[in-house]
Scaffold this motif. Structure first.
Motif, PDB file in Angstrom:
ATOM      1  N   THR A   9       0.799  -1.014   0.110  1.00 24.80           N
ATOM      2  CA  THR A   9      -0.174   0.043   0.045  1.00 24.80           C
ATOM      3  C   THR A   9       0.830   1.457   0.091  1.00 24.80           C
ATOM      4  N   LEU A  10       1.891   1.347   0.690  1.00 24.71           N
ATOM      5  CA  LEU A  10       2.657   2.554   0.963  1.00 24.71           C
ATOM      6  C   LEU A  10       3.402   2.950  -0.465  1.00 24.71           C
ATOM      7  N   LEU A  11       3.778   1.597  -1.275  1.00 24.19           N
ATOM      8  CA  LEU A  11       4.603   1.769  -2.446  1.00 24.19           C
ATOM      9  C   LEU A  11       3.568   2.361  -3.422  1.00 24.19           C
ATOM     10  N   SER A  12       2.314   2.210  -3.302  1.00 26.54           N
ATOM     11  CA  SER A  12       1.232   2.797  -4.127  1.00 26.54           C
ATOM     12  C   SER A  12       1.162   4.113  -4.052  1.00 26.54           C
ATOM     13  N   PHE A  13       1.987   4.835  -3.037  1.00 30.28           N
ATOM     14  CA  PHE A  13       1.892   6.350  -2.832  1.00 30.28           C
ATOM     15  C   PHE A  13       3.304   6.720  -2.734  1.00 30.28           C
ATOM     16  N   ASP A  14       4.036   5.970  -3.497  1.00 30.65           N
ATOM     17  CA  ASP A  14       5.499   6.226  -3.750  1.00 30.65           C
ATOM     18  C   ASP A  14       6.349   6.377  -2.388  1.00 30.65           C
ATOM     19  N   ALA A 287      -1.569  29.295   8.230  1.00 25.98           N
ATOM     20  CA  ALA A 287      -2.570  28.178   7.861  1.00 25.98           C
ATOM     21  C   ALA A 287      -2.775  28.048   6.499  1.00 25.98           C
ATOM     22  N   GLU A 288      -3.108  29.106   5.867  1.00 23.17           N
ATOM     23  CA  GLU A 288      -3.164  29.063   4.283  1.00 23.17           C
ATOM     24  C   GLU A 288      -2.255  28.548   3.570  1.00 23.17           C
ATOM     25  N   PHE A 289      -0.970  29.286   3.909  1.00 19.34           N
ATOM     26  CA  PHE A 289       0.336  28.690   3.362  1.00 19.34           C
ATOM     27  C   PHE A 289       0.403  27.194   3.329  1.00 19.34           C
ATOM     28  N   ILE A 290       0.528  26.806   4.770  1.00 20.06           N
ATOM     29  CA  ILE A 290       0.753  25.317   4.889  1.00 20.06           C
ATOM     30  C   ILE A 290      -0.108  24.284   4.067  1.00 20.06           C
ATOM     31  N   ILE A 291      -1.505  24.924   3.913  1.00 14.94           N
ATOM     32  CA  ILE A 291      -2.280  23.856   3.156  1.00 14.94           C
ATOM     33  C   ILE A 291      -1.995  23.899   1.601  1.00 14.94           C
ATOM     34  N   ALA A 292      -1.490  25.337   1.228  1.00 12.11           N
ATOM     35  CA  ALA A 292      -1.419  25.288  -0.217  1.00 12.11           C
ATOM     36  C   ALA A 292      -0.076  24.695  -0.521  1.00 12.11           C
ATOM     37  N   MET A 293       0.765  24.454   0.286  1.00 13.38           N
ATOM     38  CA  MET A 293       2.061  23.534   0.070  1.00 13.38           C
ATOM     39  C   MET A 293       1.854  22.312  -0.581  1.00 13.38           C
ATOM     40  N   GLU A 294       0.533  21.611   0.107  1.00 13.20           N
ATOM     41  CA  GLU A 294       0.216  20.234  -0.492  1.00 13.20           C
ATOM     42  C   GLU A 294       0.206  20.278  -2.092  1.00 13.20           C
ATOM     43  N   ASP A 295       0.108  21.424  -2.505  1.00 13.10           N
ATOM     44  CA  ASP A 295       0.103  21.165  -4.201  1.00 13.10           C
ATOM     45  C   ASP A 295       1.262  21.392  -4.753  1.00 13.10           C
ATOM     46  N   TYR A 296       2.341  21.494  -3.948  1.00 20.42           N
ATOM     47  CA  TYR A 296       3.778  21.522  -4.344  1.00 20.42           C
ATOM     48  C   TYR A 296       4.493  20.264  -4.102  1.00 20.42           C
ATOM     49  N   MET A 297       3.864  19.295  -3.589  1.00 23.63           N
ATOM     50  CA  MET A 297       4.363  18.047  -3.179  1.00 23.63           C
ATOM     51  C   MET A 297       4.042  17.010  -4.466  1.00 23.63           C
ATOM     52  N   PRO A 298       4.790  16.043  -4.580  1.00 25.47           N
ATOM     53  CA  PRO A 298       4.564  15.108  -5.699  1.00 25.47           C
ATOM     54  C   PRO A 298       3.026  14.428  -5.553  1.00 25.47           C
ATOM     55  N   ARG A 299       2.527  14.164  -6.794  1.00 24.49           N
ATOM     56  CA  ARG A 299       1.184  13.956  -6.757  1.00 24.49           C
ATOM     57  C   ARG A 299       0.749  12.571  -6.009  1.00 24.49           C
ATOM     58  N   LYS A 300       1.564  11.599  -6.083  1.00 18.70           N
ATOM     59  CA  LYS A 300       1.364  10.528  -5.257  1.00 18.70           C
ATOM     60  C   LYS A 300       1.491  10.717  -3.707  1.00 18.70           C
ATOM     61  N   HIS A 301       2.328  11.820  -3.291  1.00 21.85           N
ATOM     62  CA  HIS A 301       2.582  11.996  -2.108  1.00 21.85           C
ATOM     63  C   HIS A 301       1.240  12.601  -1.421  1.00 21.85           C
ATOM     64  N   ARG A 302       0.569  13.665  -2.413  1.00 18.52           N
ATOM     65  CA  ARG A 302      -0.345  14.261  -1.862  1.00 18.52           C
ATOM     66  C   ARG A 302      -1.523  13.404  -1.795  1.00 18.52           C
ATOM     67  N   GLN A 303      -1.629  12.491  -2.613  1.00 18.82           N
ATOM     68  CA  GLN A 303      -2.593  11.476  -2.672  1.00 18.82           C
ATOM     69  C   GLN A 303      -2.814  10.766  -1.066  1.00 18.82           C
TER      70      GLN A 303
END
Length: 610
Positions: A9-14, A287-303
């Motif tokens: 399962t973890l590998l599926s999220f890279d 707070a807004e900045f921290i949440i926005a930072m999720e979009d700057y993470m690789p797609r699978k990590h974000r998932q």
């Protein structure tokens, strides 16, 4: 079987069970020969930047295809992200603020767009590129740890920059046990296995402690001045900076300007995963900045993060369990994370705030590496406190909420910050020196943005006071506003026999005065406190605000003639109290230039005053 399922399962999220969000094998140090000239320029990156020749060199690069036909593995796509990110940021910031480009040439922006789309990050240099995909082992036969890893590519060619990235990599490594514990903790919570959940939280607490310990090593090889002056500018994006009011055009990608935050530690998927799992609620501009930072993470990590966030709140489960062991372990884990977050703020302060005092770079120096206005946190906190004490209003200014008073006040302060309002010190000087100018100055002020906001603030305050007075349920809270209302007069019959009662107009004025006077002094004191904390990290736990205040000059206006210590201060005079000078007099303060919070403890006050 459960262990195999967890790994799969973890590998599926890279995510690797051994290295977490970091690639399990060392990232590539170069792309295939097809990209030879691009790699050759990256090898010369620091030299080209020092000579301010990178942009010319980029324009001479051959057009090559960054696509699935030329990049055949995840490792090659990751290396392509590093190459293009470093060239992109270097191209943008080669000449500093003096020569920023308004457009990014298609030669860079088109392939960069393809690679970022593949990995799932924005068109800007990100934490993933500079840290997670940008390291090699110094000795392959030794364990992967901070002292045995080094950056592949840097902007400056300095050890300081490599160390900065590698501390981030080590933080990710220390977080690996926590990632597994988070995943297993989600399962334990679903199954109602409280004992197992206690164990998983203990693992997370231990990982946070290790992360905290790693962060404390930052200063070993990364000099704050080198970081601030030489390294940090290359992390900046196009969002949150005055020098990019409209953003940047990416030729061949979009005809309209785009804005992105720059690289930031807030883009760490591992730290954010802990955040999300234990349910840390951030407030304020951050707070807004921290949440926005999720979009700057690789797609699978974000998932992965979003999967964890979709689960029922852990805190609610802990509270409802009424299990003392679980409650204690949850609290211990949160406290460990708070200590880490607090120390991270200290690092930011040391590497940015105290360096800012010596910098002339006005647009960059008030922000963190990603472009967040971290100093605004103090202002938001101060405004919330003053709203509670001056007006009895519980508002969450730091979450973007507020009433008419706080919003009008924010306009006043913003106008002052941006220079559209006259400084109070200058205004006081002019009025005391040329009192006949008062009508003209007041008329000009009333017409200014700050003056209009003051009018709105006064109207809002008056409405609030009237509502409090007319309420059928008198306030039980004895805040400043209620104390003044209790002393008000009956305006309808003019009953004021003692001459000491207050009118509603006076209450509004005093409340606003209290608010405006308290805002700047409190927020500034907190700012100075952060600066002194950063400069004296060994005494952080012993901090006393009085030791900060003793180093700041204050000023008061005299409304009646008084004599103090044989000195007569006439009515209308401005009295300056040079606390900075007084508190540096060795006859009163032993070792006066030392920042020593112990000066204010009860055992030493007598010594200081004698």
């Amino acid at each position: 079987m459960a262990a195999i399922e967890t790994r799969s399962t973890l590998l599926s999220f890279d995510i690797s069970e051994e290295t977490g969000f970091i690639p399990q094998r060392p990232p590539l140090s170069s792309l295939p020969p097809y990209f030879r000239e691009w790699e050759g320029l990256v090898d010369q990156l620091s030299e080209k930047l020092q000579r301010k020749e990178l942009r010319q060199a980029v324009h001479r690069l051959p057009e090559v295809g960054f696509s699935s036909e030329t990049l055949h593995s995840d490792e090659e796509w990751q290396r392509a992200l590093v190459v293009l990110s470093m060239l992109f940021q270097g191209y943008m910031w080669q000449d500093g603020e003096a020569g920023l480009p308004s457009k990014m040439p298609a030669l860079l922006s088109v392939p960069f767009h393809r690679v970022t789309e593949k990995i799932g990050v924005p068109l800007v240099g990100v934490y993933t590129a500079s840290a997670l995909y940008n390291w090699h082992m110094l000795d392959p036969d030794k364990p992967m740890e901070l002292d045995n890893i080094h950056a592949n590519v840097t902007y400056t060619g300095t050890e300081d920059e490599s160390w900065f990235y590698m501390v981030a990599v080590q933080v990710e490594l220390e977080a690996v046990p926590a990632l597994k514990a988070i995943w297993n903790g989600v399962s334990a919570k679903k199954e109602g296995d409280t004992a197992a959940l206690v164990g998983h939280l203990a693992v997370i607490e231990s990982a946070i402690t290790a992360i905290h310990r790693t962060l404390r090593r930052m200063s070993e090889r990364c000099n704050p001045k080198v970081f601030f002056v030489d390294i940090r500018p290359y992390f900046s994006g196009t969002k949150g900076l005055n020098v990019f009011p409209d953003g940047m055009i990416y030729e061949g990608v979009d005809s309209k300007p785009r804005k992105y935050y720059g690289s930031s530690a807030g883009q760490s998927s591992a730290i954010r995963a802990i955040d999300v799992f234990i349910g840390v609620e951030h407030t304020g501009p951050n707070a807004e900045f921290i949440i926005a930072m999720e979009d700057y993470m690789p797609r699978k990590h974000r998932q992965f993060l979003r999967h964890v966030a979709e689960q029922p709140p852990l805190r609610q489960y802990v509270v409802e369990s009424q299990n003392n062991d679980l409650i204690q372990q949850f609290n211990a884990t949160v406290e460990a994370f708070v200590r880490y977050r607090s120390y991270h703020i200290t690092v930011v302060t040391r590497y940015i705030v105290n360096q800012r005092a010596h910098s002339v770079n006005a647009s960059l120096d008030m922000k963190g590496t990603g472009g967040t206005h971290f100093m605004k946190v103090y202002g938001g906190f101060t405004m919330e406190t003053l709203m509670a004490t001056a007006f009895g209003q519980d508002v969450a200014v730091q979450r973007g909420e507020g009433d008419q008073v706080s919003k009008a006040a924010d306009t006043v302060f913003r106008a002052a910050e941006e220079g559209s309002a006259i400084s109070l010190e200058f205004l006081t000087f002019i009025l005391s020196s040329f009192p006949w100018l008062e009508p003209l100055i007041l008329r000009a002020f009333r017409q200014s943005e700050a003056g209009q906001a003051m009018k709105l603030m006064h109207t809002a305050a008056s409405n609030l006071i009237r509502a409090r007075i007319e309420s059928e349920h008198p306030s039980k809270v004895k805040d400043l506003l209620q104390l003044m209302i209790d002393a008000t007069m009956d305006e309808d019959n003019g009953d004021n026999p003692s001459g000491k009662k207050l009118t509603s107009e006076q209450i509004a004025g005093f409340s606003i005065d209290f608010f405006l006077a308290g805002y700047e002094t409190t927020a500034t004191t907190l700012g100075f406190t952060s600066y002194l904390l950063a400069m004296n990290t060994h005494v952080q736990e012993k901090l006393r605000l009085m030791n900060t205040l003793r180093k700041i000059q204050t000023q008061r206006h005299c409304y009646k003639t008084v004599t103090v210590g044989g000195v007569t201060i006439p009515k209308g005079a401005d009295a300056f109290f040079p606390l900075n000078i007084i508190h540096h007099m060795p006859q009163y303060w032993p070792d006066p230039y030392k920042f020593d919070p112990e000066r204010q403890v009860s055992t030493t006050i007598t010594l200081i005053r004698t």
